[in-house]
Motif scaffolding. Structure first.
Motif, PDB file in Angstrom:
ATOM      1  N   TYR A   1      45.008  44.362  29.881  1.00 25.65           N
ATOM      2  CA  TYR A   1      45.528  45.659  29.562  1.00 25.65           C
ATOM      3  C   TYR A   1      46.217  46.173  30.811  1.00 25.65           C
ATOM      4  O   TYR A   1      45.545  46.497  31.792  1.00 25.65           O
ATOM      5  CB  TYR A   1      44.395  46.578  29.096  1.00 25.65           C
ATOM      6  CG  TYR A   1      44.869  47.903  28.578  1.00 25.65           C
ATOM      7  CD1 TYR A   1      45.433  48.006  27.329  1.00 25.65           C
ATOM      8  CD2 TYR A   1      44.748  49.036  29.340  1.00 25.65           C
ATOM      9  CE1 TYR A   1      45.868  49.215  26.854  1.00 25.65           C
ATOM     10  CE2 TYR A   1      45.174  50.253  28.880  1.00 25.65           C
ATOM     11  CZ  TYR A   1      45.738  50.339  27.635  1.00 25.65           C
ATOM     12  OH  TYR A   1      46.176  51.535  27.164  1.00 25.65           O
ATOM     13  N   GLY A   2      47.497  46.242  30.810  1.00 25.25           N
ATOM     14  CA  GLY A   2      48.237  46.601  32.024  1.00 25.25           C
ATOM     15  C   GLY A   2      47.986  45.546  33.084  1.00 25.25           C
ATOM     16  O   GLY A   2      48.188  44.369  32.868  1.00 25.25           O
ATOM     17  N   GLN A   3      47.522  45.957  34.262  1.00 17.39           N
ATOM     18  CA  GLN A   3      47.205  45.037  35.350  1.00 17.39           C
ATOM     19  C   GLN A   3      45.757  44.557  35.298  1.00 17.39           C
ATOM     20  O   GLN A   3      45.364  43.706  36.062  1.00 17.39           O
ATOM     21  CB  GLN A   3      47.464  45.725  36.695  1.00 17.39           C
ATOM     22  CG  GLN A   3      48.917  46.052  36.943  1.00 17.39           C
ATOM     23  CD  GLN A   3      49.738  44.797  37.180  1.00 17.39           C
ATOM     24  OE1 GLN A   3      49.274  43.852  37.797  1.00 17.39           O
ATOM     25  NE2 GLN A   3      50.965  44.787  36.672  1.00 17.39           N
ATOM     26  N   CYS A   4      44.943  45.162  34.429  1.00 23.21           N
ATOM     27  CA  CYS A   4      43.507  44.830  34.378  1.00 23.21           C
ATOM     28  C   CYS A   4      43.215  43.807  33.290  1.00 23.21           C
ATOM     29  O   CYS A   4      43.874  43.765  32.260  1.00 23.21           O
ATOM     30  CB  CYS A   4      42.685  46.092  34.101  1.00 23.21           C
ATOM     31  SG  CYS A   4      42.927  47.367  35.336  1.00 23.21           S
ATOM     32  N   ARG A   5      42.185  43.010  33.544  1.00 18.07           N
ATOM     33  CA  ARG A   5      41.754  42.035  32.548  1.00 18.07           C
ATOM     34  C   ARG A   5      40.701  42.670  31.651  1.00 18.07           C
ATOM     35  O   ARG A   5      39.841  43.395  32.115  1.00 18.07           O
ATOM     36  CB  ARG A   5      41.110  40.835  33.233  1.00 18.07           C
ATOM     37  CG  ARG A   5      42.124  39.920  33.879  1.00 18.07           C
ATOM     38  CD  ARG A   5      41.430  38.792  34.563  1.00 18.07           C
ATOM     39  NE  ARG A   5      40.814  37.895  33.597  1.00 18.07           N
ATOM     40  CZ  ARG A   5      40.720  36.601  33.753  1.00 18.07           C
ATOM     41  NH1 ARG A   5      41.172  36.038  34.845  1.00 18.07           N
ATOM     42  NH2 ARG A   5      40.153  35.852  32.845  1.00 18.07           N
TER      43      ARG A   5
END
Length: 148
Positions: free
Chosen positions: A1-5
């Motif tokens: 999600y975006g830069q996060c896993r």
């Protein structure tokens, strides 16, 4: 999600599903497989007391990994550590319990007699109490096919 896993986890056990309307909700308090043998029985719970209320109250003793409430004012709480269970037996017995609706009562906390079965307490009662447990689970298999 975006830069996060994101990590998606599915329940490891289907035990909480399909056991009547209340049973499905109880399985959502966390991973169903996170259970322990450090179990206490709680009696004297007010009618509006939920497993969430019980878990919050018993969290004063330590890490609660499982809590459940029966309609007869009885409850089961499991702790991650033996020390937490022993603390609950010493310090939370005969304490004032408050439900989310504001009902209060004094609860009793005692050790479970047998730790070999998770539901040994509820099945050790009279024979009449055994049948609702069996009939509650069976209709999901038989009712769509056999009209009784």
């Amino acid at each position: 999600y975006g830069q996060c896993r994101l990590r998606v986890e599915f329940p490891r056990s289907s035990r909480g599903r399909g056991g009547g309307f209340g049973g499905g909700l109880r399985g959502r308090n966390g991973p169903p497989s996170r259970r322990s043998e450090f179990r206490v029985l709680v009696s004297g719970l007010p009618p509006s007391g939920s497993w969430q209320d019980l878990k919050d109250h018993m969290r004063e003793a330590g890490d609660v990994c499982y809590a459940d409430v029966q309609k007869d004012g009885m409850g089961v709480v499991e702790f991650l550590r033996k020390e937490d269970m022993e603390y609950a037996l010493r310090k939370l017995d005969d304490t004032k319990f408050r439900s989310h609706e504001g009902e209060t009562s004094y609860i009793r906390v005692c050790p479970e007699r047998s730790t070999s079965y998770g539901y040994s307490r509820s099945r050790s009662g009279s024979r009449g109490r055994d049948s609702p447990y069996q009939s509650r689970g069976s209709p999901r298999y038989s009712s769509p096919f056999r009209p009784y």
